[in-house]
Design an enzyme around this catalytic site. Sequence first.
Site, PDB file in Angstrom:
ATOM      1  N   GLU A  14     -34.032   0.947 -48.697  1.00 56.29           N
ATOM      2  CA  GLU A  14     -33.043   0.262 -49.602  1.00 56.29           C
ATOM      3  C   GLU A  14     -33.262  -0.084 -51.018  1.00 56.29           C
ATOM      4  O   GLU A  14     -32.499   0.088 -52.076  1.00 56.29           O
ATOM      5  CB  GLU A  14     -32.570  -0.931 -49.011  1.00 56.29           C
ATOM      6  N   PHE A  43     -30.061  -6.027 -45.519  1.00 58.08           N
ATOM      7  CA  PHE A  43     -31.117  -5.040 -45.864  1.00 58.08           C
ATOM      8  C   PHE A  43     -30.877  -4.803 -47.264  1.00 58.08           C
ATOM      9  O   PHE A  43     -31.881  -4.816 -47.965  1.00 58.08           O
ATOM     10  CB  PHE A  43     -31.067  -3.863 -45.130  1.00 58.08           C
ATOM     11  N   ARG A  65     -15.280  -4.162 -42.730  1.00 54.12           N
ATOM     12  CA  ARG A  65     -16.278  -2.884 -43.106  1.00 54.12           C
ATOM     13  C   ARG A  65     -15.296  -1.388 -43.073  1.00 54.12           C
ATOM     14  O   ARG A  65     -15.659  -0.779 -43.789  1.00 54.12           O
ATOM     15  CB  ARG A  65     -17.689  -2.562 -42.132  1.00 54.12           C
ATOM     16  N   ASP A  78     -27.249  -8.263 -31.986  1.00 55.63           N
ATOM     17  CA  ASP A  78     -28.364  -7.723 -32.614  1.00 55.63           C
ATOM     18  C   ASP A  78     -29.510  -8.822 -33.168  1.00 55.63           C
ATOM     19  O   ASP A  78     -30.531  -8.585 -33.412  1.00 55.63           O
ATOM     20  CB  ASP A  78     -28.076  -6.981 -33.763  1.00 55.63           C
ATOM     21  N   GLN A 127     -30.973  -9.007 -38.225  1.00 55.43           N
ATOM     22  CA  GLN A 127     -29.933  -8.077 -38.795  1.00 55.43           C
ATOM     23  C   GLN A 127     -28.892  -9.242 -39.469  1.00 55.43           C
ATOM     24  O   GLN A 127     -27.921  -8.677 -39.844  1.00 55.43           O
ATOM     25  CB  GLN A 127     -29.264  -7.226 -37.578  1.00 55.43           C
ATOM     26  N   SER A 132     -22.094   3.165 -39.497  1.00 56.46           N
ATOM     27  CA  SER A 132     -21.704   1.664 -39.366  1.00 56.46           C
ATOM     28  C   SER A 132     -21.113   1.029 -40.427  1.00 56.46           C
ATOM     29  O   SER A 132     -20.237   0.071 -40.153  1.00 56.46           O
ATOM     30  CB  SER A 132     -23.202   0.946 -39.188  1.00 56.46           C
TER      31      SER A 132
END
Lengths: 277, 323
Positions: free
Chosen positions: B64, B89, B16, B124, B128, B43
């Site tokens: 989203e 998401f 990421r 999490d 998620q 994030s």
Amino acid sequence: MATMTQTASLEQLEARCKTIRRHIIEMISAAKSGHPGGSLSAVEILVSLYMGGHLHHDPSNPTWAHRDRFLLSKGHACPVLYSVLAECGYVPVDQLNTFRRLGSIYQGHPDRRFMPILDGSTGSLGQGLSLAIGMGLAARLDQSPSRAYVVLGDGEIQEGQIWEAAMFGGFHKVDNVVAIVDYNKIQLDGFVKDILDLKPLADKWRSFGWHVIDVDGHSLTALASAWDEAKATKGKPSVVIAQTIKGKGVSFMENNPKWHGTAPNADESALALKELA
Amino acid sequence: MPTATKYELKMGSATREAFGKALVAAGKADQNVVVCDADLSKSTFTALFAKEFPERFFTCGIAEANMVAIGAGLASSGKIAFVSSFSCFVMNKGFEQLRVTVAYPQVNNLKVVGTHSGISIGEDGPSQMSIEDLALATSLPGFAVMSPADEVSMYALVLASVSYPGPVFIRAGRSKTPVIYQADQKFEIGKSIELVAGGDLTIFAHGLLVAEAIRAAEALSSEGISARVIDMHTIKPIDREAIAKAAKETGALVVAEEHLVDGGLGVKIAQVVSETHPCLMEYVGIQNTYAESGTPEAVMDKYGLLARDVVAASRRALARKRA
């Protein structure tokens, strides 16, 4: 600026509306399926935009970068869009009656693959406002005068994404976007007020940061001043709440939920066309 | 010829983060690159782009579905629009918008990057964890779908996606990831990379499982088993040639991925194998379940996504091949 009929008189536009309504009845009747009620309610809105000199477009240059964008988010009303585009010269009038047939450019809902001049493919409700706002943002980045118009159904705005987009448009002050609610008070299953009422509709939009213009959606003069008022409104997007009648122009279709998604048979079609002669 | 010993697998940055850096480079190279974010820019690392190009960065809030369609509108008007959030998401809440406003009208300039994919986010937990994103993304006609294994491949493939003539979904991870590639490695969307040569069986992997596959090949090598390892950084369009060749030459395939086996890379490879050189296959992935909270290591261990599990699947495959 390249627009086609800026000089059309009120009488000429009214005659155009009648022509468009006849196309709608003929197309849906020929296809034996489709959505007459919500097509008929939006006729003046599209005629005023496309033929009244308000939407900047050029049929001889459909991909003109600075054209205004137009999205029929309530895609099931595409007979009105196809008829208007045909009468503007984008697509052939003599093939309108191939509506909904295999291979026709006049697909059951607007489909860019078959009609590349469309600014979007629509049909799944709730998405057009976001698209229009994205187009408005792009125009703003490019410092283009292009504006984005999007027609929403009243039932359609029950979709949550509409309000995500409304919140976004108000917050980001996307003032080159004009949403039009075709407020004909009827959705597939019946009257909007009995299914999931929208009231207070103007207050909802205002609270999301939009400039609200409430007009008679069948008055070409009222619509013309609505587009001007929207254009003059800076710092917030505008929503035109067009008070309309579902099935407008065909007496037996007006205000009757039956005609949301029912095609007229041959007799009904003949009767409707007689009224629209 | 590559050997099982050439990879140090030193810990690098998370994919990421490489995505965020690549976005900045893309933004510098092309002023039409714009980014939409759904309140996760710190994030997803799109915050790097926001800092550099605030006028081309659009905060959509936690919405989203709208974000995807706003991106589609931008892309329809000539922008190269990246939309990004956690993979679960953006793919699950934005799926209908990806279908109707991107894939179906062929809006080629829309690029989706889903971070925090798989179960390696750990603590999490399942709400998620994106374990079906590749199944969803590959079901969209015209989309290219990628799952890069390290920072080098992520950076290169994000840049490649800018000029790719189609919509794109790229899967990124949360955790730091071992570096597999040299900085000068060339990547082409749709072209897999053979990392380890081998003739007894072939291990296909993507994302985090590529490093595990390399470790597995090293372990198998000490048992005298020669395993080919292929990085399938692109899931779609799939590299049919490499798959057919591996099936023909090694006759046994293992597919390892941090995704549900249902709808993952494994079943897509099986389809190609069945159309070219049918051979036996084994699957390492998440089996018809959701995972749970825990440290990333503990979760990957419990759900069987380590080199050990790839080794076990390879032994099963070889046993079947030799039976």
